[in-house]
Design an enzyme around this catalytic site. Structure first.
Site, short mmCIF file in Angstrom:
data_model
loop_
_atom_site.label_atom_id
_atom_site.label_comp_id
_atom_site.label_asym_id
_atom_site.label_seq_id
_atom_site.Cartn_x
_atom_site.Cartn_y
_atom_site.Cartn_z
N ASP A 131 0.86 -1.19 0.00
CA ASP A 131 0.00 0.00 0.00
C ASP A 131 0.89 1.24 0.00
O ASP A 131 1.69 1.44 0.92
CB ASP A 131 -0.90 0.02 1.24
CG ASP A 131 -1.96 -1.07 1.22
OD1 ASP A 131 -2.10 -1.75 0.18
OD2 ASP A 131 -2.66 -1.23 2.24
N ASP A 178 -11.14 -5.79 6.86
CA ASP A 178 -10.30 -7.01 6.80
C ASP A 178 -9.99 -7.50 8.21
O ASP A 178 -9.93 -8.71 8.45
CB ASP A 178 -8.99 -6.71 6.07
CG ASP A 178 -9.23 -6.23 4.65
OD1 ASP A 178 -10.24 -6.65 4.05
OD2 ASP A 178 -8.43 -5.43 4.15
#
Ligand code: RIB
Length: 302
Positions: free
Chosen positions: A13, A250
């Site tokens: 990310d 998540d």
């Protein structure tokens, strides 16, 4: 104790923080650029492993510097990487993320994640009591094959259909527990939903997906709504100061899977996963924000 198997994406990310998100066509000055391990599959595997449950990730990385860094990080979190392959000739999955006022926008470029295939998911041995988890950042036919194997072995299947794509009934019919957020619920059911809607409206939409399976709708700071055998459970959200919501969904999925593999009852597992996600949002980044079991229990006992 059962184990958790996650077939899913692994990303680096690349995060830019700014005071606000740019509008289309606009440039805004950012404050910082940060690199965090992420990817919905990797995040969920880390969230599960940090609860002390044996967790195996099935996925692919590019043979590049991001891939090396991601492997080192994931191994240090206790995730079993025996079934993570290198794919020379492509790059590791990469997500370009903007974070402003705790909210994010994400563009994901799949790279190696798009190559996770039937042979990859055929390798690990699943057994009764295990929990098989997947999301929509690897090819859908691979997920279908994974869940077929899981069902044949007597494992529980958990699908987090994110980011949402049109899914066929052959896949949805293999799902025991469907976990999705408000946006995904609206997309999957073709319903106009807004964050101000009463819980009953979400329940009505979720009911159209239930058909013998459990449906959990994560409602951000409002908590989580679940439909179990026609019964509606609502676990209220926890009041916290969020700094970055990336990976919170998540965290919920991974922590819930770990609890179910440990034999917890669904209601207890929902409360636990809700508390875990409330910790995650108070930290920057996705995978590095996943709390330990000790941290979650401290919140539950506070
Ligand atoms: O759910 C958050 C994740 O979505 C990020 O870590 C990013 O990699 C994208 O997959």
């Amino acid at each position: 104790m059962g184990r958790v198997f996650v077939a899913g994406s692994i990303n680096m990310d690349v995060v830019a923080t700014a005071e606000r998100h740019p509008r289309i066509g606009e440039t805004v000055a950012g404050d910082s650029v940060l690199y965090f391990p992420g990817g919905k599959g990797a995040n969920q595997a880390v969230a599960s492993a940090k609860q002390g449950v044996p967790t195996t990730l099935v996925g692919r990385l590019g043979a590049d510097a991001f891939g090396q860094g991601l492997k080192t990080f994931l191994a240090a979190q206790g995730v079993d990487l025996s079934f993570v392959k290198d794919s020379p000739g492509t790059h590791s999955g990469t997500a370009i993320i903007t974070v402003a006022n705790a909210d994010n926008t994400i563009v994901v470029v799949p790279g190696a994640n798009a190559l996770v295939d039937g042979d990859d998911i055929a390798a690990p041995g699943l057994a009764k009591g295990d929990v098989a988890v997947s999301q929509f950042e690897i090819p859908l036919p691979t997920i279908t094959a994974f869940f077929k194997r899981a069902r044949a072995a007597g494992a529980t299947t958990v699908l987090n259909p994110a980011p949402m794509k049109p899914a066929n009934t052959a896949l949805l019919d293999l799902v025991d527990i469907l976990i999705l957020n408000e946006t995904e619920l609206g997309q999957l059911t073709g319903t106009e939903l807004s964050v101000t809607d009463a819980a009953g409206r979400y329940a009505d939409a979720a009911r159209t997906l239930a058909q013998g399976r459990i449906v959990c709708v994560t409602l951000g700071k409002r908590g989580v709504l679940a439909l179990v055998d026609g019964e509606q459970l609502l676990v209220p959200g926890r009041e916290v100061k969020a700094v970055d919501t990336t990976g919170a969904g998540d965290c919920f999925v991974g922590a819930l899977a770990a609890q179910l593999a440990s034999g917890s009852k669904l209601r207890d597992a929902l409360s636990y996963a809700n508390a875990a996600a409330s910790i995650c949002v108070q930290r920057m980044g996705a995978a590095p924000s996943m709390p330990t079991a000790e941290e979650v229990n401290a919140v539950l006992n506070s």
